[in-house]
Write an enzyme that holds these catalytic residues in place. Structure first.
Site, PDB file in Angstrom:
ATOM      1  N   CYS A  57     -72.764  -9.373  38.534  1.00  0.00           N
ATOM      2  CA  CYS A  57     -74.038  -8.843  38.568  1.00  0.00           C
ATOM      3  C   CYS A  57     -74.679  -9.425  39.721  1.00  0.00           C
ATOM      4  CB  CYS A  57     -74.700  -9.247  37.606  1.00  0.00           C
ATOM      5  SG  CYS A  57     -74.317  -8.274  35.984  1.00  0.00           S
ATOM      6  N   ASN A  98     -57.272  -6.905  34.833  1.00  0.00           N
ATOM      7  CA  ASN A  98     -56.973  -8.077  33.909  1.00  0.00           C
ATOM      8  C   ASN A  98     -58.130  -8.099  32.760  1.00  0.00           C
ATOM      9  OD1 ASN A  98     -54.827  -9.003  35.690  1.00  0.00           O
ATOM     10  ND2 ASN A  98     -56.234 -10.176  36.759  1.00  0.00           N
ATOM     11  N   GLY A 127     -55.526 -12.784  31.931  1.00  0.00           N
ATOM     12  CA  GLY A 127     -55.896 -13.629  33.056  1.00  0.00           C
ATOM     13  C   GLY A 127     -57.151 -13.199  33.768  1.00  0.00           C
ATOM     14  N   HIS A 130     -63.727  -5.173  36.079  1.00  0.00           N
ATOM     15  CA  HIS A 130     -63.470  -4.728  37.484  1.00  0.00           C
ATOM     16  C   HIS A 130     -61.792  -4.462  37.843  1.00  0.00           C
ATOM     17  CE1 HIS A 130     -62.691  -9.072  37.139  1.00  0.00           C
ATOM     18  NE2 HIS A 130     -61.725  -9.035  37.863  1.00  0.00           N
TER      19      HIS A 130
HETATM   20  P1  5GP Z   1     -59.748 -11.457  37.774  1.00  0.00           P
HETATM   21  O1  5GP Z   1     -59.312 -13.107  37.658  1.00  0.00           O
HETATM   22  O2  5GP Z   1     -60.957 -11.815  36.723  1.00  0.00           O
HETATM   23  O3  5GP Z   1     -59.126 -10.290  37.360  1.00  0.00           O
HETATM   24  O4  5GP Z   1     -60.407 -11.534  39.228  1.00  0.00           O
HETATM   25  C1  5GP Z   1     -61.535 -12.011  39.623  1.00  0.00           C
HETATM   26  C2  5GP Z   1     -61.532 -11.937  41.056  1.00  0.00           C
HETATM   27  O5  5GP Z   1     -62.743 -12.220  41.588  1.00  0.00           O
HETATM   28  C3  5GP Z   1     -60.389 -12.760  41.859  1.00  0.00           C
HETATM   29  O6  5GP Z   1     -59.424 -12.343  42.300  1.00  0.00           O
HETATM   30  C4  5GP Z   1     -61.303 -13.720  42.805  1.00  0.00           C
HETATM   31  O7  5GP Z   1     -60.566 -13.951  43.818  1.00  0.00           O
HETATM   32  C5  5GP Z   1     -62.424 -13.016  42.916  1.00  0.00           C
HETATM   33  N1  5GP Z   1     -63.785 -13.590  43.136  1.00  0.00           N
HETATM   34  C6  5GP Z   1     -64.286 -14.639  42.206  1.00  0.00           C
HETATM   35  N2  5GP Z   1     -65.379 -14.913  42.764  1.00  0.00           N
HETATM   36  C7  5GP Z   1     -65.777 -14.136  43.699  1.00  0.00           C
HETATM   37  C8  5GP Z   1     -66.579 -13.986  44.850  1.00  0.00           C
HETATM   38  O8  5GP Z   1     -67.648 -14.700  44.767  1.00  0.00           O
HETATM   39  N3  5GP Z   1     -66.556 -13.110  45.758  1.00  0.00           N
HETATM   40  C9  5GP Z   1     -65.761 -12.411  45.797  1.00  0.00           C
HETATM   41  N4  5GP Z   1     -65.458 -11.320  46.880  1.00  0.00           N
HETATM   42  N5  5GP Z   1     -64.554 -12.457  44.981  1.00  0.00           N
HETATM   43  C10 5GP Z   1     -64.625 -13.145  44.191  1.00  0.00           C
HETATM   44 ZN    ZN Z   2     -72.017  -8.664  35.198  1.00  0.00          ZN
END
Ligand code: 5GP
Ligand code: ZN
Length: 113
Positions: free
Chosen positions: A5, A86, A92, A99
């Site tokens: 957000c 995920n 994960g 997203h």
């Molecule tokens: P999840 O593990 O929840 O499927 O994916 C979260 C993703 O968000 C991860 O691949 C991580 O590298 C990315 N991520 C986390 N914090 C940030 C951020 O502050 N900026 C960006 N561009 N990516 C982020």
């Molecule tokens: Zn949010």
């Protein structure tokens, strides 16, 4: 407080790839492949199941699909790519704002999974 957000609202910077009224797409900070874009609904949903639980969430899933297609065009992914969602801790998911990872720019069968 939700980090995505904050990114949607511009409080945290990101490298934008594509944006419209409903969806923001930006480069993952820790890329798993040459192209690694996160497709994020601008409205907060906890995860894909939360999106599926309302008419508005289902509309957003359509917006996400359109945005994935735009990212594929912008990043020249015509030979193929992978979309990963995920969901939940055991899936994960680390950021609890729904997203979708768009990963490509490489022959994925040789690199991931
Ligand atoms: P999840 O593990 O929840 O499927 O994916 C979260 C993703 O968000 C991860 O691949 C991580 O590298 C990315 N991520 C986390 N914090 C940030 C951020 O502050 N900026 C960006 N561009 N990516 C982020
Ligand atoms: Zn949010």
């Amino acid at each position: 407080m939700c980090i995505f957000c904050d990114i949607v609202e511009g409080k945290i910077p990101s490298t934008k790839v594509y944006e419209n009224d409903k969806v923001l797409c930006f480069n993952d900070i820790n890329p798993a492949a040459p192209v690694h874009v996160l497709v994020v609904p601008k409205k907060h949903f906890d995860d894909i199941r939360d999106m599926a639980s309302s008419a508005e969430g289902k509309e957003y899933l359509g917006y996400v699909a359109e945005a994935i297609d735009e990212v594929a065009k912008i990043k020249d992914l015509g030979t193929g790519f992978r979309v990963i969602n995920n969901c939940g801790a055991d899936g994960g998911q680390t950021v609890m704002h729904a997203h979708f990872h768009v990963i490509g720019g490489v022959k994925l069968s040789e690199k991931i999974l």
